[in-house]
Write an enzyme that holds these catalytic residues in place. Sequence first.
Site, PDB file in Angstrom:
ATOM      1  N   ARG A  15      74.487  21.742  65.149  1.00 19.51           N
ATOM      2  CA  ARG A  15      75.446  21.192  64.178  1.00 19.51           C
ATOM      3  C   ARG A  15      76.863  21.691  64.460  1.00 19.51           C
ATOM      4  O   ARG A  15      77.736  20.937  64.883  1.00 19.51           O
ATOM      5  CB  ARG A  15      74.982  21.562  62.755  1.00 19.51           C
ATOM      6  N   ASP A  16      77.115  22.973  64.261  1.00 15.65           N
ATOM      7  CA  ASP A  16      78.488  23.478  64.410  1.00 15.65           C
ATOM      8  C   ASP A  16      78.933  23.362  65.864  1.00 15.65           C
ATOM      9  O   ASP A  16      80.108  23.113  66.152  1.00 15.65           O
ATOM     10  CB  ASP A  16      78.556  24.948  63.945  1.00 15.65           C
ATOM     11  N   HIS A 204      79.084  34.195  59.113  1.00 20.50           N
ATOM     12  CA  HIS A 204      79.271  33.062  60.025  1.00 20.50           C
ATOM     13  C   HIS A 204      80.601  33.279  60.751  1.00 20.50           C
ATOM     14  O   HIS A 204      81.668  32.957  60.227  1.00 20.50           O
ATOM     15  CB  HIS A 204      79.288  31.774  59.179  1.00 20.50           C
ATOM     16  N   HIS A 206      83.227  32.844  63.900  1.00 16.25           N
ATOM     17  CA  HIS A 206      83.692  32.177  65.126  1.00 16.25           C
ATOM     18  C   HIS A 206      84.391  33.249  65.962  1.00 16.25           C
ATOM     19  O   HIS A 206      84.964  34.199  65.424  1.00 16.25           O
ATOM     20  CB  HIS A 206      84.613  31.005  64.772  1.00 16.25           C
ATOM     21  N   CYS A 237      85.486  23.788  64.739  1.00 13.42           N
ATOM     22  CA  CYS A 237      85.546  22.898  63.589  1.00 13.42           C
ATOM     23  C   CYS A 237      86.650  21.895  63.843  1.00 13.42           C
ATOM     24  O   CYS A 237      87.804  22.270  64.055  1.00 13.42           O
ATOM     25  CB  CYS A 237      85.821  23.672  62.305  1.00 13.42           C
ATOM     26  N   ASN A 246      81.255  29.458  67.847  1.00 17.67           N
ATOM     27  CA  ASN A 246      80.640  30.505  67.022  1.00 17.67           C
ATOM     28  C   ASN A 246      80.276  31.704  67.893  1.00 17.67           C
ATOM     29  O   ASN A 246      80.194  31.605  69.118  1.00 17.67           O
ATOM     30  CB  ASN A 246      79.329  29.978  66.429  1.00 17.67           C
TER      31      ASN A 246
HETATM   32  P1  HMG Z   1      86.361  10.536  51.638  1.00 12.66           P
HETATM   33  O1  HMG Z   1      87.076   9.694  52.637  1.00 12.66           O
HETATM   34  O2  HMG Z   1      87.144  11.153  50.508  1.00 12.66           O
HETATM   35  O3  HMG Z   1      85.097   9.749  51.064  1.00 12.66           O
HETATM   36  O4  HMG Z   1      85.651  11.685  52.468  1.00 12.66           O
HETATM   37  P2  HMG Z   1      84.933   8.937  49.723  1.00 12.66           P
HETATM   38  O5  HMG Z   1      84.093   9.729  48.799  1.00 12.66           O
HETATM   39  O6  HMG Z   1      86.272   8.457  49.232  1.00 12.66           O
HETATM   40  O7  HMG Z   1      84.102   7.666  50.227  1.00 12.66           O
HETATM   41  C1  HMG Z   1      84.708   6.704  51.101  1.00 12.66           C
HETATM   42  C2  HMG Z   1      83.633   5.884  51.792  1.00 12.66           C
HETATM   43  O8  HMG Z   1      82.878   6.719  52.648  1.00 12.66           O
HETATM   44  C3  HMG Z   1      82.640   5.219  50.853  1.00 12.66           C
HETATM   45  O9  HMG Z   1      82.265   3.962  51.445  1.00 12.66           O
HETATM   46  C4  HMG Z   1      81.461   6.128  50.889  1.00 12.66           C
HETATM   47  O10 HMG Z   1      80.208   5.502  50.634  1.00 12.66           O
HETATM   48  C5  HMG Z   1      81.495   6.605  52.333  1.00 12.66           C
HETATM   49  P3  HMG Z   1      82.800   2.585  50.807  1.00 12.66           P
HETATM   50  O11 HMG Z   1      82.318   2.611  49.373  1.00 12.66           O
HETATM   51  O12 HMG Z   1      84.300   2.704  50.907  1.00 12.66           O
HETATM   52  O13 HMG Z   1      82.186   1.582  51.717  1.00 12.66           O
HETATM   53  N1  HMG Z   1      80.892   7.957  52.435  1.00 12.66           N
HETATM   54  C6  HMG Z   1      79.882   8.294  53.240  1.00 12.66           C
HETATM   55  N2  HMG Z   1      79.177   7.609  54.172  1.00 12.66           N
HETATM   56  C7  HMG Z   1      78.171   8.280  54.804  1.00 12.66           C
HETATM   57  N3  HMG Z   1      77.854   9.566  54.560  1.00 12.66           N
HETATM   58  C8  HMG Z   1      78.539  10.281  53.645  1.00 12.66           C
HETATM   59  C9  HMG Z   1      79.611   9.627  52.960  1.00 12.66           C
HETATM   60  N4  HMG Z   1      80.465  10.061  52.012  1.00 12.66           N
HETATM   61  C10 HMG Z   1      81.235   9.024  51.695  1.00 12.66           C
HETATM   62  N5  HMG Z   1      78.214  11.555  53.390  1.00 12.66           N
HETATM   63  C11 HMG Z   1      83.935  13.348  52.737  1.00 12.66           C
HETATM   64  C12 HMG Z   1      84.980  12.755  51.812  1.00 12.66           C
HETATM   65  C13 HMG Z   1      83.437  14.632  52.118  1.00 12.66           C
HETATM   66  C14 HMG Z   1      82.787  12.355  52.881  1.00 12.66           C
HETATM   67  C15 HMG Z   1      84.585  13.604  54.116  1.00 12.66           C
HETATM   68  O14 HMG Z   1      85.719  14.385  53.923  1.00 12.66           O
HETATM   69  C16 HMG Z   1      83.677  14.281  55.090  1.00 12.66           C
HETATM   70  O15 HMG Z   1      82.695  13.718  55.549  1.00 12.66           O
HETATM   71  N6  HMG Z   1      83.988  15.566  55.462  1.00 12.66           N
HETATM   72  C17 HMG Z   1      83.153  16.366  56.327  1.00 12.66           C
HETATM   73  C18 HMG Z   1      83.976  17.103  57.349  1.00 12.66           C
HETATM   74  C19 HMG Z   1      83.071  17.952  58.205  1.00 12.66           C
HETATM   75  O16 HMG Z   1      81.914  17.639  58.436  1.00 12.66           O
HETATM   76  N7  HMG Z   1      83.606  19.092  58.722  1.00 12.66           N
HETATM   77  C20 HMG Z   1      82.883  19.979  59.557  1.00 12.66           C
HETATM   78  C21 HMG Z   1      81.821  20.760  58.842  1.00 12.66           C
HETATM   79  S1  HMG Z   1      82.456  22.177  57.951  1.00 12.66           S
HETATM   80  C22 HMG Z   1      82.511  23.442  59.127  1.00 12.66           C
HETATM   81  O17 HMG Z   1      82.333  23.194  60.295  1.00 12.66           O
HETATM   82  C23 HMG Z   1      82.697  24.863  58.652  1.00 12.66           C
HETATM   83  C24 HMG Z   1      81.411  25.692  58.684  1.00 12.66           C
HETATM   84  O18 HMG Z   1      80.887  25.759  59.997  1.00 12.66           O
HETATM   85  C25 HMG Z   1      81.695  27.119  58.172  1.00 12.66           C
HETATM   86  C26 HMG Z   1      82.905  27.773  58.840  1.00 12.66           C
HETATM   87  O19 HMG Z   1      82.942  27.875  60.070  1.00 12.66           O
HETATM   88  O20 HMG Z   1      83.787  28.167  58.081  1.00 12.66           O
HETATM   89  C27 HMG Z   1      80.319  25.079  57.774  1.00 12.66           C
HETATM   90 MG    MG Z   2      81.565  27.083  61.554  1.00  9.20          MG
END
Ligand code: HMG
Ligand code: MG
Length: 296
Positions: A15-16, A204, A206, A237, A246
């Site tokens: 994933r990450d 966690h 990096h 990220c 990581n």
């Molecule tokens: P948004 O654009 O605000 O979404 O994104 P929305 O709620 O306004 O919805 C817009 C449209 O997207 C809608 O469709 C929803 O159905 C669709 P429409 O009605 O317009 O046709 N939609 C989705 N479709 C599929 N799957 C979904 C989904 N959600 C909405 N889940 C959102 C908000 C949270 C979805 C977006 O910002 C997002 O996906 N963010 C994720 C970013 C991400 O994955 N970042 C990396 C992971 S975090 C990380 O790596 C850190 C970590 O490792 C820890 C660390 O290192 O600190 C964990």
């Molecule tokens: Mg991370």
Amino acid sequence: MNLPESVTIYEVGPRDGLQNEKTAVPVAVKAEFLARLADAGLRVIETTSFVHPKWVPQLADAGELLAVMDRRDGVSYPVLVPNERGLDRALEAGVTDIAVFGSATETFARKNLNRSMAEQYTMFEPVVARALDAGLRVRGYLSMCFGDPWEGSVPIPQVVEAGRRLLDMGCYQLSLGDTIGVGTPGHVQDLVAAFGAPDPLAVHFHDTYGQALANTLAALQVGVTTVDSSAGGLGGCPYAESATGNLATEDLVWMLDGLGVAHGVSLDALVETSVWMAERLGRPSPSRVVTARSSK
Ligand code: HMG
Ligand code: MG
């Protein structure tokens, strides 16, 4: 040295790691990666994310991967879920473990989730409640616990308050993310102490500033027993400038072996897997242990 007898390695490479790769990785390769990691002895393997496919195209195949992968007995395969739409997709795919992922800072909440900090909790609350009702286990992540590329240093009380919100929702564990790898060992111990008890915490790290292993040792010494890492040091990220890979699982395993802390993972099998994955990605693994062991 005040160390635990054993540590749970929470593998986040699929994933990450893969969320940040420019090369498109076919589903069959991801499935083989998961199988190899399980064969190497990993018992928690974060598999993918049910986030918006446009936000993280690398993991847009989450449903397809869950359908084809081999799920081994005794191995859990958590996935990231940000909202109810993600939970619906995850439930449809038959997952049993999810993680919500919040931010300790306002700027990163907006960049990563398109929400304010207050809105992130509103988004997670129904996800956690419905997931617990359905019998799922829910982990909480908190990003930017040590520093934020836009806001600079992040005060410990701010991190503790945000982390408590996720634990109070019903997350069984809180993983403290050093998303951009700026933390140092004293800071890690101060943060763990500020939470009062190490039990629900995981770390966690990096490795951007080369501190991940030192920070891990510092966390183990104050009672943390779950450590996130990624095979071969893959990762980063896409929504945080300057986040690199990581802590490499191989580097962690080498240190734990030297310390006599049990973890259940075969270093040789893991190195072989990371070399295999590096060939698929067309670049060498950044892990020091993988480099040392594979150049022999
Ligand atoms: P948004 O654009 O605000 O979404 O994104 P929305 O709620 O306004 O919805 C817009 C449209 O997207 C809608 O469709 C929803 O159905 C669709 P429409 O009605 O317009 O046709 N939609 C989705 N479709 C599929 N799957 C979904 C989904 N959600 C909405 N889940 C959102 C908000 C949270 C979805 C977006 O910002 C997002 O996906 N963010 C994720 C970013 C991400 O994955 N970042 C990396 C992971 S975090 C990380 O790596 C850190 C970590 O490792 C820890 C660390 O290192 O600190 C964990
Ligand atoms: Mg991370």
